[in-house]
Scaffold this motif. Structure first.
Motif, mmCIF file in Angstrom:
data_model
loop_
_atom_site.group_PDB
_atom_site.id
_atom_site.type_symbol
_atom_site.label_atom_id
_atom_site.label_comp_id
_atom_site.label_asym_id
_atom_site.label_seq_id
_atom_site.Cartn_x
_atom_site.Cartn_y
_atom_site.Cartn_z
ATOM 1 N N ASN B 122 42.831 42.304 34.466
ATOM 2 C CA ASN B 122 42.494 43.693 34.207
ATOM 3 C C ASN B 122 41.184 43.853 33.458
ATOM 4 O OD1 ASN B 122 43.356 42.645 31.801
ATOM 5 N ND2 ASN B 122 45.360 43.610 31.925
ATOM 6 N N LEU B 123 40.669 42.757 32.952
ATOM 7 C CA LEU B 123 39.426 42.879 32.203
ATOM 8 C C LEU B 123 38.205 42.619 33.060
ATOM 9 C CD1 LEU B 123 40.195 41.360 28.722
ATOM 10 C CD2 LEU B 123 39.395 43.657 29.273
ATOM 11 N N VAL B 124 38.443 42.297 34.318
ATOM 12 C CA VAL B 124 37.330 41.919 35.169
ATOM 13 C C VAL B 124 36.608 43.155 35.692
ATOM 14 C CG1 VAL B 124 36.689 40.791 37.307
ATOM 15 C CG2 VAL B 124 38.428 39.784 35.828
ATOM 16 N N GLY B 125 35.375 43.244 35.348
ATOM 17 C CA GLY B 125 34.569 44.327 35.898
ATOM 18 C C GLY B 125 34.209 44.012 37.327
ATOM 19 N N ASP B 126 33.797 45.039 38.038
ATOM 20 C CA ASP B 126 33.492 44.819 39.442
ATOM 21 C C ASP B 126 32.291 43.919 39.658
ATOM 22 O OD1 ASP B 126 35.363 47.055 39.608
ATOM 23 O OD2 ASP B 126 34.808 46.969 41.719
ATOM 24 N N GLU B 127 31.386 43.899 38.685
ATOM 25 C CA GLU B 127 30.221 43.047 38.868
ATOM 26 C C GLU B 127 30.653 41.578 38.920
ATOM 27 O OE1 GLU B 127 30.901 45.086 36.583
ATOM 28 O OE2 GLU B 127 31.366 43.807 34.872
ATOM 29 N N VAL B 128 31.607 41.227 38.080
ATOM 30 C CA VAL B 128 32.102 39.851 38.099
ATOM 31 C C VAL B 128 32.713 39.546 39.464
ATOM 32 C CG1 VAL B 128 33.736 38.223 37.096
ATOM 33 C CG2 VAL B 128 32.587 39.876 35.636
ATOM 34 N N LEU B 129 33.404 40.533 39.963
ATOM 35 C CA LEU B 129 34.080 40.338 41.235
ATOM 36 C C LEU B 129 33.076 40.154 42.364
ATOM 37 C CD1 LEU B 129 37.075 40.346 41.616
ATOM 38 C CD2 LEU B 129 36.873 42.589 42.643
ATOM 39 N N THR B 130 32.194 41.102 42.511
ATOM 40 C CA THR B 130 31.259 41.031 43.625
ATOM 41 C C THR B 130 30.353 39.816 43.511
ATOM 42 O OG1 THR B 130 29.844 42.526 42.396
ATOM 43 C CG2 THR B 130 31.257 43.504 44.063
ATOM 44 N N ALA B 131 30.111 39.389 42.278
ATOM 45 C CA ALA B 131 29.237 38.240 42.113
ATOM 46 C C ALA B 131 29.918 36.953 42.565
ATOM 47 C CB ALA B 131 28.808 38.106 40.651
ATOM 48 N N ASN B 132 31.226 36.930 42.509
ATOM 49 C CA ASN B 132 31.928 35.674 42.776
ATOM 50 C C ASN B 132 32.756 35.677 44.054
ATOM 51 O OD1 ASN B 132 31.390 34.059 40.261
ATOM 52 N ND2 ASN B 132 32.204 35.948 39.372
ATOM 53 N N LEU B 133 33.065 36.861 44.524
ATOM 54 C CA LEU B 133 33.937 36.930 45.692
ATOM 55 C C LEU B 133 33.095 36.945 46.971
ATOM 56 C CD1 LEU B 133 36.814 37.292 46.756
ATOM 57 C CD2 LEU B 133 36.464 39.748 46.626
ATOM 58 N N PRO B 134 33.159 35.869 47.739
ATOM 59 C CA PRO B 134 32.386 35.837 48.977
ATOM 60 C C PRO B 134 32.891 36.934 49.905
ATOM 61 C CG PRO B 134 33.249 33.668 48.402
ATOM 62 C CD PRO B 134 33.928 34.656 47.521
ATOM 63 N N PRO B 135 31.987 37.587 50.603
ATOM 64 C CA PRO B 135 32.377 38.749 51.416
ATOM 65 C C PRO B 135 33.330 38.387 52.550
ATOM 66 C CG PRO B 135 30.070 38.136 51.758
ATOM 67 C CD PRO B 135 30.553 37.316 50.621
ATOM 68 N N ASP B 136 33.385 37.127 52.912
ATOM 69 C CA ASP B 136 34.233 36.770 54.040
ATOM 70 C C ASP B 136 35.608 36.272 53.611
ATOM 71 O OD1 ASP B 136 33.128 34.588 52.856
ATOM 72 O OD2 ASP B 136 33.042 33.401 54.683
ATOM 73 N N VAL B 137 35.916 36.365 52.339
ATOM 74 C CA VAL B 137 37.244 35.941 51.889
ATOM 75 C C VAL B 137 38.128 37.174 51.724
ATOM 76 C CG1 VAL B 137 38.557 34.836 50.058
ATOM 77 C CG2 VAL B 137 36.344 33.908 50.724
ATOM 78 N N PRO B 138 39.194 37.252 52.506
ATOM 79 C CA PRO B 138 40.094 38.398 52.377
ATOM 80 C C PRO B 138 40.650 38.467 50.956
ATOM 81 C CG PRO B 138 40.625 37.097 54.319
ATOM 82 C CD PRO B 138 39.640 36.303 53.520
ATOM 83 N N ALA B 139 40.683 39.657 50.413
ATOM 84 C CA ALA B 139 41.169 39.790 49.040
ATOM 85 C C ALA B 139 41.889 41.115 48.867
ATOM 86 C CB ALA B 139 40.009 39.696 48.053
ATOM 87 N N VAL B 140 42.852 41.099 47.976
ATOM 88 C CA VAL B 140 43.556 42.325 47.605
ATOM 89 C C VAL B 140 43.571 42.401 46.094
ATOM 90 C CG1 VAL B 140 45.757 43.533 47.623
ATOM 91 C CG2 VAL B 140 45.004 42.309 49.665
ATOM 92 N N LEU B 141 43.220 43.551 45.587
ATOM 93 C CA LEU B 141 43.286 43.754 44.151
ATOM 94 C C LEU B 141 44.679 44.214 43.776
ATOM 95 C CD1 LEU B 141 39.862 45.464 43.463
ATOM 96 C CD2 LEU B 141 40.542 43.104 43.057
ATOM 97 N N LEU B 142 45.136 43.706 42.668
ATOM 98 C CA LEU B 142 46.505 43.939 42.258
ATOM 99 C C LEU B 142 46.499 44.645 40.911
ATOM 100 C CD1 LEU B 142 48.618 40.841 43.099
ATOM 101 C CD2 LEU B 142 49.593 42.907 42.157
ATOM 102 N N ASP B 143 47.079 45.839 40.858
ATOM 103 C CA ASP B 143 47.223 46.532 39.587
ATOM 104 C C ASP B 143 45.884 46.904 38.970
ATOM 105 O OD1 ASP B 143 49.074 47.662 37.868
ATOM 106 O OD2 ASP B 143 48.805 46.085 36.380
ATOM 107 N N ARG B 144 44.861 46.921 39.780
ATOM 108 C CA ARG B 144 43.572 47.436 39.336
ATOM 109 C C ARG B 144 42.814 47.884 40.586
ATOM 110 N NH1 ARG B 144 39.063 44.527 39.985
ATOM 111 N NH2 ARG B 144 38.008 45.525 38.273
ATOM 112 N N PRO B 145 42.033 48.927 40.457
ATOM 113 C CA PRO B 145 41.361 49.461 41.651
ATOM 114 C C PRO B 145 40.019 48.779 41.866
ATOM 115 C CG PRO B 145 40.907 50.860 39.792
ATOM 116 C CD PRO B 145 41.742 49.722 39.255
ATOM 117 N N SER B 146 39.498 48.921 43.034
ATOM 118 C CA SER B 146 38.123 48.478 43.271
ATOM 119 C C SER B 146 37.234 49.699 43.101
ATOM 120 C CB SER B 146 37.994 47.896 44.671
ATOM 121 O OG SER B 146 38.252 48.884 45.634
ATOM 122 N N ALA B 147 36.161 49.511 42.385
ATOM 123 C CA ALA B 147 35.310 50.646 42.050
ATOM 124 C C ALA B 147 34.805 51.330 43.308
ATOM 125 C CB ALA B 147 34.136 50.190 41.189
#
Lengths: 333, 333
Positions: B122-147
DNA sequence: TCCGTCGATGACAACGTAGTCATCGGCCGG
DNA sequence: CCGGCCGATGACTACGTTGTCATCGACGGA
């Protein structure tokens, strides 16, 4: 890497060198390669890397009975932290009461070439284990012993914890102490019951008809408790969280004189209960960490003789365990 | 496989055929190979198999804030079960309050070529996410929204749950209801506070000075509660387990008139507390399962538009939320 | 008897990566 | 000016597995 190499106008091997930070590549080349990596969104395939290197997969597997449950989740958290600190990833799986499922998990983890296994499901007989656990996979049993003691194991001090509970109650003056445990199929249930019996014997306390295992449903529990009350029981030791909660429910729904109560295993809300519950706290974090330590020692030195680590428990005295003649302690209002 | 082939007097390819149960091998040959496999203790290397086949690794990664904690461990259990039912293995990791660590976990999972990621810290900002999550890896956010709402997400009905709690208290006749929440840094904290404010506004209830976020230490909490009491507050909504437990502690240690209390998130012992605690129960299992369902749909059809699933909560009315003028409800004795 | 077919099996390449060794240009000392 | 050395780079191969295709013997029908 081939694509990256083409984009950077270099060879695949040089890309490999850049990716792994090997020396001996011109800074200018490094930069070209890194740009190509960024453009193409390249990520190294760790599996292929491990395959080629012949190194470990830097992962360990944890087989549990049930991932939920406060004790196991605390253990899991400690295991994951210890593993992560060493740069290892954690694979987890629940047996969910099915020994065969546990076996399949062990095999699946072994096929993934985890570097080691932590095995905890309490319903797994040794035959399931030996049938599925390849002899060359380092493993540590968690919260359950190995029958032949040829596998490392980390156990909670069940006997000691129960002994502390019984001694505490006896010290308060209780003479008729009952024991409410979970199903006999669980090793920990048997272990704690035996600890109870042994300590009572040592202290010269009676145990006839004062031990109930596996009857945690409302009806069975009511029968046991009523019998005990009629029998002059003044204190109850509950053998795990399930038993503690069952007894709390029962006492909650059948108000009246309340026996002293000590529960094995800590509850989050133990000190908010009324009365706050005296518990034997298990060191879940310590158990998880000890297991990982043991596992890595074995990974490092497979020839080590099997070891058994017993993690101490801690008696947390609260107000649910007063002397027998005291009025039931409730909050002042 | 080469060793096995030699032992069985056949070729490595035939061993592969036997291992994979492919047809077209003489039963006699199959048996020779299987004997050799048993003798040598051969196990197929899944990593190499995946590499060659170019198939998925049949694993998904779960990044959490903290593996302990009853809500997250319930989610984890549900996720693992759903994954296992599909033949997938689960990799888990805790961020433990460090967004950078969460980023490293995402990268490590991606490098292992997990088929998908479940991301919850829950402390992860979206910048951390986009910086580390490759666009081709399917992902679902749990208990937190995507900005940007470009990633699938599964959320608990925070606003609805809080609204139910407030409406329940208002229905009981409370007019001055306070809200005690956890740290504002958490998205769920803000979300629930906003739900509280919105519902109060809707019902024409005052909120000035009745909202406290992040002051869960004994001193800060006592200040807030005393202020509220002086201000005529008759009911408190707590925004998560930490807040609930903090308030329970406070009330336990400062006996006196007890405000009505509704807690967000179920507690194991809610109905053994005194009084049993009215709660807004989150459906942790449903959240975990919905997340896995969503993830596999996305893995199956990467072009799906991003979806947002809101899992309903359930108000469990117990006895901690009586009308304001009722005497505090305690167990009959 | 001959040919097409089929069942059983093996040789070979390739998945993505890293180790080994060769190559090549430039530089130094004699 | 030349031989040797060093830094930079690439070709090739292997890790353990599986897909593709070829081979080979036997068998049935004409």
């Amino acid at each position: 890497m081939v694509d990256v190499a083409q984009a950077a106008g270099t060879s695949q091997k040089t890309v490999s060198r850049v990716v792994n930070g090997e020396p001996g590549v011109r800074p200018e080349t490094v930069e070209r390669v890194q740009r190509a990596i960024a453009e193409l969104g390249f990520r190294r395939h760790d599996g292929a890397s491990h395959l080629r290197r012949g190194t470990s997969t830097a992962s360990i597997g944890l087989v549990l009975e049930d991932l939920a449950g406060s004790f196991y989740s605390a253990v899991t958290a400690a295991v994951e932290r210890s593993a992560r600190e060493r740069g290892y990833l954690l694979l987890t799986g629940s047996a969910d009461g099915d020994p065969e499922r546990a076996g399949r998990l062990v095999q699946a983890f072994a096929a993934r070439r985890v570097d080691g296994l932590l095995i905890a499901p309490n319903l797994v007989g040794d035959e399931v284990l030996t049938a599925n656990l390849p002899p060359d996979v380092p493993a540590v049993l968690l919260d359950r012993p190995s029958a032949d003691h040829r596998t490392d194991e980390v156990l909670s001090d069940n006997a000691g914890g129960i002994a502390a509970a019984v001694r505490h109650l006896a010290g308060q003056g209780h003479r008729r102490i009952a024991y409410l445990g979970d199903d006999e199929r669980f090793w920990t249930s048997r272990q704690r019951r035996d600890g109870f019996l042994a300590t009572c014997a040592e202290l010269g306390l009676p145990t006839d008809g004062l031990v109930s295992l596996g009857a945690l449903d409302p009806v069975g529990l009511a029968a046991a408790v009523n019998g005990w009350t009629a029998d002059g029981v003044t204190a109850v030791v509950t053998g795990n969280n399930r038993a503690s909660v069952a007894l709390l429910h029962h006492l909650h729904e059948h108000p009246g004189p309340r026996p002293a109560h000590v529960g094995f295993d800590e509850l989050d809300l133990a000190d908010v209960l009324d009365p706050p519950l005296t518990t034997v706290a298990q060191d879940a974090g310590g158990i998880g960490q000890a297991a990982v330590d043991l596992l890595f020692e074995r990974i490092g030195t497979p020839t080590l003789p099997p070891r058994s680590v017993v993690v101490p428990t801690r008696l947390v005295v609260r107000r649910s365990s007063p002397p027998p003649d005291a009025a039931p302690v409730r909050n002042a209002r």
